[in-house]
Design a protein around this motif. Structure first.
Motif, mmCIF file in Angstrom:
data_model
loop_
_atom_site.group_PDB
_atom_site.id
_atom_site.type_symbol
_atom_site.label_atom_id
_atom_site.label_comp_id
_atom_site.label_asym_id
_atom_site.label_seq_id
_atom_site.Cartn_x
_atom_site.Cartn_y
_atom_site.Cartn_z
ATOM 1 N N GLU A 69 9.011 21.074 14.917
ATOM 2 C CA GLU A 69 9.194 21.246 13.477
ATOM 3 C C GLU A 69 7.870 21.521 12.765
ATOM 4 O O GLU A 69 7.855 21.828 11.568
ATOM 5 C CB GLU A 69 9.856 20.005 12.887
ATOM 6 C CG GLU A 69 8.983 18.756 12.801
ATOM 7 C CD GLU A 69 8.832 18.015 14.133
ATOM 8 O OE1 GLU A 69 8.151 16.972 14.152
ATOM 9 O OE2 GLU A 69 9.415 18.476 15.128
ATOM 10 N N SER A 86 13.721 22.061 15.019
ATOM 11 C CA SER A 86 13.512 23.499 15.124
ATOM 12 C C SER A 86 13.646 23.964 16.567
ATOM 13 O O SER A 86 13.244 23.274 17.500
ATOM 14 C CB SER A 86 12.126 23.861 14.591
ATOM 15 O OG SER A 86 11.982 23.451 13.258
ATOM 16 N N ASP A 87 14.205 25.158 16.733
ATOM 17 C CA ASP A 87 14.367 25.742 18.051
ATOM 18 C C ASP A 87 13.361 26.872 18.209
ATOM 19 O O ASP A 87 13.451 27.911 17.544
ATOM 20 C CB ASP A 87 15.794 26.263 18.219
ATOM 21 C CG ASP A 87 16.024 26.864 19.600
ATOM 22 O OD1 ASP A 87 15.135 26.732 20.472
ATOM 23 O OD2 ASP A 87 17.092 27.472 19.808
ATOM 24 N N PRO A 131 7.530 27.385 12.342
ATOM 25 C CA PRO A 131 8.994 27.329 12.463
ATOM 26 C C PRO A 131 9.710 27.513 11.130
ATOM 27 O O PRO A 131 10.897 27.826 11.112
ATOM 28 C CB PRO A 131 9.244 25.934 13.046
ATOM 29 C CG PRO A 131 8.040 25.142 12.640
ATOM 30 C CD PRO A 131 6.902 26.102 12.654
ATOM 31 N N PHE A 132 8.977 27.330 10.035
ATOM 32 C CA PHE A 132 9.568 27.502 8.713
ATOM 33 C C PHE A 132 8.774 28.558 7.950
ATOM 34 O O PHE A 132 8.029 28.273 7.014
ATOM 35 C CB PHE A 132 9.591 26.170 7.953
ATOM 36 C CG PHE A 132 10.403 25.108 8.649
ATOM 37 C CD1 PHE A 132 11.789 25.167 8.628
ATOM 38 C CD2 PHE A 132 9.784 24.090 9.344
ATOM 39 C CE1 PHE A 132 12.540 24.197 9.287
ATOM 40 C CE2 PHE A 132 10.525 23.119 9.994
ATOM 41 C CZ PHE A 132 11.914 23.170 9.973
ATOM 42 N N GLU A 179 11.720 32.815 4.190
ATOM 43 C CA GLU A 179 13.177 32.657 4.189
ATOM 44 C C GLU A 179 13.626 31.598 5.182
ATOM 45 O O GLU A 179 14.778 31.615 5.640
ATOM 46 C CB GLU A 179 13.874 33.999 4.464
ATOM 47 C CG GLU A 179 13.527 35.064 3.431
ATOM 48 C CD GLU A 179 14.202 36.392 3.701
ATOM 49 O OE1 GLU A 179 14.725 36.561 4.825
ATOM 50 O OE2 GLU A 179 14.191 37.254 2.809
ATOM 51 N N GLY A 180 12.708 30.692 5.544
ATOM 52 C CA GLY A 180 13.066 29.577 6.407
ATOM 53 C C GLY A 180 13.188 29.914 7.872
ATOM 54 O O GLY A 180 13.627 29.075 8.661
ATOM 55 N N ARG A 181 12.786 31.129 8.252
ATOM 56 C CA ARG A 181 12.895 31.543 9.645
ATOM 57 C C ARG A 181 11.536 31.499 10.318
ATOM 58 O O ARG A 181 10.503 31.708 9.663
ATOM 59 C CB ARG A 181 13.500 32.950 9.739
ATOM 60 C CG ARG A 181 14.943 33.038 9.277
ATOM 61 C CD ARG A 181 15.576 34.347 9.734
ATOM 62 N NE ARG A 181 14.994 35.482 9.036
ATOM 63 C CZ ARG A 181 15.509 36.018 7.928
ATOM 64 N NH1 ARG A 181 16.586 35.496 7.392
ATOM 65 N NH2 ARG A 181 14.926 37.065 7.361
ATOM 66 N N PRO A 182 11.483 31.265 11.623
ATOM 67 C CA PRO A 182 10.190 31.208 12.325
ATOM 68 C C PRO A 182 9.432 32.522 12.222
ATOM 69 O O PRO A 182 10.025 33.601 12.218
ATOM 70 C CB PRO A 182 10.590 30.908 13.779
ATOM 71 C CG PRO A 182 11.933 30.280 13.689
ATOM 72 C CD PRO A 182 12.609 30.952 12.534
ATOM 73 N N ILE A 183 8.124 32.399 12.176
ATOM 74 C CA ILE A 183 7.257 33.566 12.171
ATOM 75 C C ILE A 183 6.088 33.302 13.104
ATOM 76 O O ILE A 183 5.549 32.192 13.146
ATOM 77 C CB ILE A 183 6.747 33.900 10.748
ATOM 78 C CG1 ILE A 183 5.902 35.183 10.766
ATOM 79 C CG2 ILE A 183 5.961 32.734 10.164
ATOM 80 C CD1 ILE A 183 5.485 35.662 9.383
#
Length: 234
Positions: free
Chosen positions: A19, A2-3, A77-78, A81-85
């Motif tokens: 991650e 994860s970035d 990081p997940f 919709e699988g995007r960082p929050i």
């Protein structure tokens, strides 16, 4: 991998395991809500100690995550919709983690909203009132000659404990047979009131039956015992 480079806070507190959920906190009554929840759910996470005694929450990096400058906060990081929050406010984080895992928050609508009302009861009443009582009883406020603030917060804290005492009559947990985020939100504050704040006598804690029984049951949970120590203090 994860970035998380888009989050400036990671420049001050780098993620060794990007991650995983990044927890920025301190084991205070508000902070341990999230560490207990993470331990209870088994979600992998990386804790970062934020030293409020050194005003670390008021640096630019931390304020980029929580503009209110308070702990706790997280980056998942997940996220949706699988995007960082990134999230702050302990109550919001509890709800998010409960929905992410499907644990400790009923899905049946009536029970769900009843649980949330008790979470908000802690956020709006127990936390602020117990915290003010702690200030006027143990910290700088105890030097004030005017005793009315202390008396006010002691009386209100006693009343709130009475509300909780009544709720816990003939039920093991705030929502009945099921341990929920309402319990997780509240345990640390009651523990702190009679422990760290040493205010038990001020609120007649010894006269209660249901709250002490509930608190003992909560503190006996292994995940609670671990969460109360996370992040580890230096």
């Amino acid at each position: 991998m994860s970035d998380l480079s888009a989050f400036p806070i990671t420049q001050r507190w780098p993620a060794a395991r990007p991650e995983e959920i990044q927890l920025y906190s301190l084991p205070t009554p508000n902070g341990v809500k999230v560490s207990i929840m993470l331990e209870e759910t088994g979600l992998p996470y990386e804790p970062h100690l934020i030293d409020i005694g050194k005003n670390e929450t008021w640096g630019a990096e931390y304020l980029s995550l929580n503009p209110n400058g308070k702990i706790p906060a997280i980056i998942d990081p997940f996220g949706p919709e699988g995007r960082p929050i990134a999230l702050f406010e302990s109550g919001a984080i509890l709800v998010y983690l409960a929905e992410k895992t499907g644990k400790f928050l009923p899905t049946e609508p009536t029970a769900r909203y009843e649980t949330l009302q008790w979470v908000f009861f802690q956020m709006a009443a127990i936390g602020p009132m117990f915290g003010q009582l702690g200030f006027f009883h143990k910290f700088a406020g105890r030097e004030y000659e005017d005793r009315r603030p202390l008396q006010r917060y002691a009386a209100e804290s006693k009343r709130l404990l009475g509300v909780l005492e009544g709720r816990l009559a003939e039920r093991p947990w705030i929502m009945g047979d099921d341990y929920t985020i309402a319990d997780i939100a509240t345990l640390g504050w009651v523990r702190n009131l009679i422990g760290f704040y040493e205010a038990g006598d001020l609120v007649d804690y010894g006269d209660l039956q249901n709250v002490p029984r509930w608190l003992a049951a909560g503190l006996a949970r292994p995940a609670v015992q671990r969460g109360l120590q996370i992040p580890a203090r230096a």
